[in-house]
Design a protein around this motif. Structure first.
Motif, short mmCIF file in Angstrom:
data_model
loop_
_atom_site.label_atom_id
_atom_site.label_comp_id
_atom_site.label_asym_id
_atom_site.label_seq_id
_atom_site.Cartn_x
_atom_site.Cartn_y
_atom_site.Cartn_z
N ILE A 43 46.61 39.65 45.64
CA ILE A 43 46.50 38.19 45.76
C ILE A 43 45.33 37.82 46.67
O ILE A 43 44.51 36.94 46.34
N LEU A 44 45.24 38.49 47.84
CA LEU A 44 44.14 38.20 48.75
C LEU A 44 42.79 38.58 48.14
O LEU A 44 41.79 37.88 48.34
N TYR A 98 41.65 46.63 49.68
CA TYR A 98 41.34 45.33 50.28
C TYR A 98 40.69 45.45 51.65
O TYR A 98 39.62 44.89 51.90
N TYR A 147 42.10 38.53 44.93
CA TYR A 147 41.83 37.50 43.91
C TYR A 147 41.31 36.22 44.55
O TYR A 147 40.37 35.59 44.05
N LEU A 148 41.90 35.84 45.69
CA LEU A 148 41.47 34.63 46.38
C LEU A 148 40.12 34.81 47.07
O LEU A 148 39.44 33.83 47.38
N GLY A 149 39.75 36.07 47.34
CA GLY A 149 38.47 36.35 47.98
C GLY A 149 37.34 36.43 46.97
O GLY A 149 36.96 35.42 46.36
N ASN A 150 36.83 37.63 46.77
CA ASN A 150 35.70 37.81 45.86
C ASN A 150 36.12 38.30 44.47
O ASN A 150 35.27 38.69 43.67
#
Length: 308
Positions: free
Chosen positions: A73-74, A161, A76-79
């Motif tokens: 999720i992180l 990540y 996907y929300l990042g780059n």
């Protein structure tokens, strides 16, 4: 217009510190999410039957929800998820990858032998109950829950990540700090030390090969060897287990020396990272990381979790 009305450009060092601090904060936030979910499941499963195979089913649920899903999720929300797991640099030949796997696997066994010496020296925080039934059906369940699931979920989280988030500040720095996060989220002091050493090895393999899958394979082999050794100890005589242990470790030491030699002959400089010019030295980056408020909160949460 007066010169004072123009926006003041930040110098390179200050901008670099801010970007580094933001990256460390993101990784610390990910760690806090992981710890929070893990503590939540400790309370959820507290009154549930903790016997075989319930314990291992619960463990698989915890790995997926506390590490795999937050990292994806992180990311996907990042780059974007692919940025963290599919680097664009040229990959090593297949033969070099096999040597790296052998080197990493045997290196983890070597670290385990070193850390096991400290088992009676370092204090242990808390205790853990392990349910094992010495039959082949149980063997495969435990192999999946204690070897495969941790290898996938932990590598996605730490070498996926966290490593990728920090790698823009140097591969050596990313390998070391991701290993530090990895170690801090383990149970006892000896486990933390072992996880830190193995985590640095995984980060090195990630850097050299630019192949995230190799770290999963090495991690799985390390966990699987522990599972196999436990079942041999439970199903064989003491003498047979001791003979197996001696032979296995002799093979691993030969594997470590042989793979390291062959990698060196192939032009791979073991455990050395390319230096890159940066506004901050390696030591100052570590100090800046250690002084980050978000990292200090994560450190306190990781310490508190050991006693819950």
């Amino acid at each position: 217009m007066h010169s004072s009305e123009f926006p003041v450009r930040k110098n390179a060092k200050q901008s670099y510190k801010e970007r580094l601090g933001f990256a460390v904060s993101l990784c610390s936030l990910a760690g806090l999410v992981c710890i929070a979910i893990h503590i939540l499941f400790l309370y959820i499963f507290h009154d549930s039957p903790s016997s075989f195979p319930e314990q291992y089913i619960n463990d698989m649920i915890v790995y997926v929800t506390s590490m795999l899903l937050p990292a994806l999720i992180l990311g996907y929300l990042g780059n974007g998820v692919r940025t963290y797991f599919t680097p664009t640099e040229k990959k090593l030949p297949a033969g070099h990858c096999v040597l790296l796997v052998l080197f990493g696997f045997s290196g983890c066994i070597f670290f385990n032998d070193i850390v096991s010496i400290l088992d009676g020296v370092l204090p242990q925080a808390g205790s853990a109950t392990i349910y094992i039934s010495p039959d082949f059906g149980s063997f495969f369940i435990i192999l999946i829950s204690s070897a495969l699931f941790p290898a996938i979920c932990e590598e996605v989280f730490f070498r996926g990540y966290i490593y990728s988030t920090l790698s823009r500040f140097g591969a050596g720095y990313a390998a070391l700090v991701s290993a530090l996060f990895f170690g801090l989220m383990h149970f006892s002091l000896t486990q933390m030390l072992f996880a830190f050493l193995c985590g640095f090895m995984f980060g090195y393999i990630r850097y050299i090969s630019q192949n995230f899958i190799l770290t999963v394979i090495v991690h799985f082999l390390n966990n699987a060897f522990s599972t196999v050794s436990t079942f041999i100890r439970l199903t064989c005589s003491i003498n047979a287990y001791q003979i197996y242990n001696i032979i296995a470790h002799a093979i691993f030491m030969l594997m470590l020396v042989g793979s390291a030699t062959l990698l060196s002959l192939c032009g791979i400089r073991l455990l050395l990272f390319r230096k890159r010019k940066a506004p901050l030295s390696f030591g100052k980056k570590l100090l800046h990381t250690a002084a980050s408020p978000a990292f200090l909160v994560f450190l306190a949460a990781a310490a508190a979790e050991k006693f819950i």
